[in-house]
Design an enzyme around this catalytic site. Structure first.
Site, PDB file in Angstrom:
ATOM      1  N   TYR A   1       0.838  -1.209   0.000  1.00  0.00           N
ATOM      2  CA  TYR A   1       0.000   0.000   0.000  1.00  0.00           C
ATOM      3  C   TYR A   1       0.877   1.265   0.000  1.00  0.00           C
ATOM      4  O   TYR A   1       0.430   2.326  -0.394  1.00  0.00           O
ATOM      5  CB  TYR A   1      -0.866   0.059   1.264  1.00  0.00           C
ATOM      6  CG  TYR A   1      -2.074  -0.854   1.325  1.00  0.00           C
ATOM      7  CD1 TYR A   1      -2.458  -1.662   0.264  1.00  0.00           C
ATOM      8  CD2 TYR A   1      -2.846  -0.869   2.486  1.00  0.00           C
ATOM      9  CE1 TYR A   1      -3.580  -2.484   0.370  1.00  0.00           C
ATOM     10  CE2 TYR A   1      -3.975  -1.678   2.588  1.00  0.00           C
ATOM     11  CZ  TYR A   1      -4.341  -2.493   1.526  1.00  0.00           C
ATOM     12  OH  TYR A   1      -5.446  -3.293   1.643  1.00  0.00           O
TER      13      TYR A   1
ATOM     14  N   CYS B   1      -1.951  -1.555   9.978  1.00  0.00           N
ATOM     15  CA  CYS B   1      -1.181  -0.983   8.883  1.00  0.00           C
ATOM     16  C   CYS B   1      -1.088   0.520   9.116  1.00  0.00           C
ATOM     17  O   CYS B   1      -2.116   1.204   9.184  1.00  0.00           O
ATOM     18  CB  CYS B   1      -1.907  -1.276   7.571  1.00  0.00           C
ATOM     19  SG  CYS B   1      -1.193  -0.496   6.130  1.00  0.00           S
TER      20      CYS B   1
ATOM     21  N   THR C   1       0.049   2.722   7.073  1.00  0.00           N
ATOM     22  CA  THR C   1      -0.295   3.447   5.847  1.00  0.00           C
ATOM     23  C   THR C   1      -1.810   3.629   5.744  1.00  0.00           C
ATOM     24  O   THR C   1      -2.303   4.735   5.485  1.00  0.00           O
ATOM     25  CB  THR C   1       0.219   2.648   4.621  1.00  0.00           C
ATOM     26  OG1 THR C   1       1.593   2.344   4.832  1.00  0.00           O
ATOM     27  CG2 THR C   1       0.046   3.424   3.341  1.00  0.00           C
TER      28      THR C   1
ATOM     29  N   CYS D   1       6.150   0.890  10.267  1.00  0.00           N
ATOM     30  CA  CYS D   1       5.380   0.046   9.338  1.00  0.00           C
ATOM     31  C   CYS D   1       5.339  -1.335   9.973  1.00  0.00           C
ATOM     32  O   CYS D   1       6.373  -1.824  10.449  1.00  0.00           O
ATOM     33  CB  CYS D   1       6.084   0.000   7.983  1.00  0.00           C
ATOM     34  SG  CYS D   1       5.471  -1.288   6.861  1.00  0.00           S
TER      35      CYS D   1
ATOM     36  N   HIS E   1       5.176  -4.222   8.820  1.00  0.00           N
ATOM     37  CA  HIS E   1       6.066  -5.221   8.211  1.00  0.00           C
ATOM     38  C   HIS E   1       7.464  -5.180   8.847  1.00  0.00           C
ATOM     39  O   HIS E   1       8.144  -6.203   8.940  1.00  0.00           O
ATOM     40  CB  HIS E   1       6.231  -4.960   6.714  1.00  0.00           C
ATOM     41  CG  HIS E   1       5.075  -5.435   5.876  1.00  0.00           C
ATOM     42  ND1 HIS E   1       3.869  -4.783   5.822  1.00  0.00           N
ATOM     43  CD2 HIS E   1       4.953  -6.514   5.060  1.00  0.00           C
ATOM     44  CE1 HIS E   1       3.056  -5.431   4.995  1.00  0.00           C
ATOM     45  NE2 HIS E   1       3.699  -6.487   4.525  1.00  0.00           N
TER      46      HIS E   1
END
Ligand code: DGL
Length: 260
Positions: free
Chosen positions: A42, A73, A75, A183, A185
């Site tokens: 994203y 997330c 984002t 983030c 991740h």
């Protein structure tokens, strides 16, 4: 116990870092985890794309009975959480770069942030800086391509280290003593990052704080010690086989994944 399932979604597998913390705190719950891996990342897309994807996932989670949704997330949180709180009649828990805790932790008033291009460009991120980081030097580093490495399960591969090195160097040159993983991740890269930076740099990851916030919302005691696990159903918009393999690598779990 919350009788409706908890929905958790991310562009892909990064939100599993939040899920892990939620599992530790909420053993009696049913959790629906959605990885939008067919549309990840994203972080390099525009806000309307992220909003459209988040709506599709949210509405499907609502159809499946979700009573609260965690937007795992940074984002998506930055672009849609305010709107979604108005549009849907359930609570949303979001994830934001841990600038506030970083400002409390830094000793030399120099903080670095690794995040996606979209998070750094967002108004919400600028507001976080305005609100909490006025008294320190804050250095933001966008990391195109880094979340993809985690999607592939390549958390310690040579090319992942090379990419990390490229993004860490400008921050290390600023003599930061605190590094925010902005983030979800990047939580899976924390061991690799620790090997690459000075031991006295503090890493800030907000996944535990997100789980605590979720516990408060659904009225659980976040301090109790737990040995059971909740029922988690894993869904992906991408390849079931690839998602299953990546979860095996990232979480060391061999689980069933369903298409979403
Ligand atoms: N995991 C997401 C985040 O926290 C997004 C990564 C991406 O899809 O670019 O920002």
């Amino acid at each position: 116990m919350n009788h409706n399932p908890i929905g958790i979604f991310d562009s892909g597998l990064g939100g599993l870092s939040v899920l892990q913390q939620v599992c530790k705190l909420l053993p009696d719950e049913t959790i629906l985890y959605v990885a939008d891996s067919a549309h990840a990342p994203y972080g390099c897309k525009d806000e309307s794309f992220v909003e459209q994807r988040s709506r599709i996932i949210t509405e499907k989670l609502l159809e499946q009975g979700a009573g609260v949704i965690v937007i795992a997330c940074n984002t998506a949180t930055a672009s849609i959480i305010d709107q979604f709180r108005q549009d849907y009649g359930i609570p949303f828990v979001g994830v934001e770069p841990g600038i506030k805790p970083a400002v409390q932790l830094t000793q030399n008033a120099r903080v670095g942030v690794l995040a996606t291009t979209a998070t750094i460009a967002s108004e919400r991120y600028q507001q976080l800086i305005q609100r909490y980081a006025q008294s320190i030097k804050l250095y933001s580093q966008a990391c195109p391509g880094l979340a993809d490495k985690v999607e592939q399960g390549a958390v310690a591969a040579a090319d992942t280290r090379a990419l990390l090195n490229k993004y860490l160097q400008p921050l290390l040159q600023q003599d930061i003593d605190t590094l925010v993983l902005g983030c979800t991740h990047y939580s899976f890269l924390s061991d690799t990052i620790r090997e690459m930076v000075n031991a006295d740099i503090t890493l800030v990851d907000t996944s535990r704080a997100v789980a605590d916030q979720l516990s408060r919302i659904i009225g659980q005691d976040e301090n109790k010690t737990i040995s059971r696990s909740p029922a988690v159903h894993y869904f992906t918009t991408g390849s079931v086989a690839a998602t299953r393999q990546a979860i095996k690598t990232l979480l060391e779990l061999d689980i069933h994944v369903e298409p979403f």
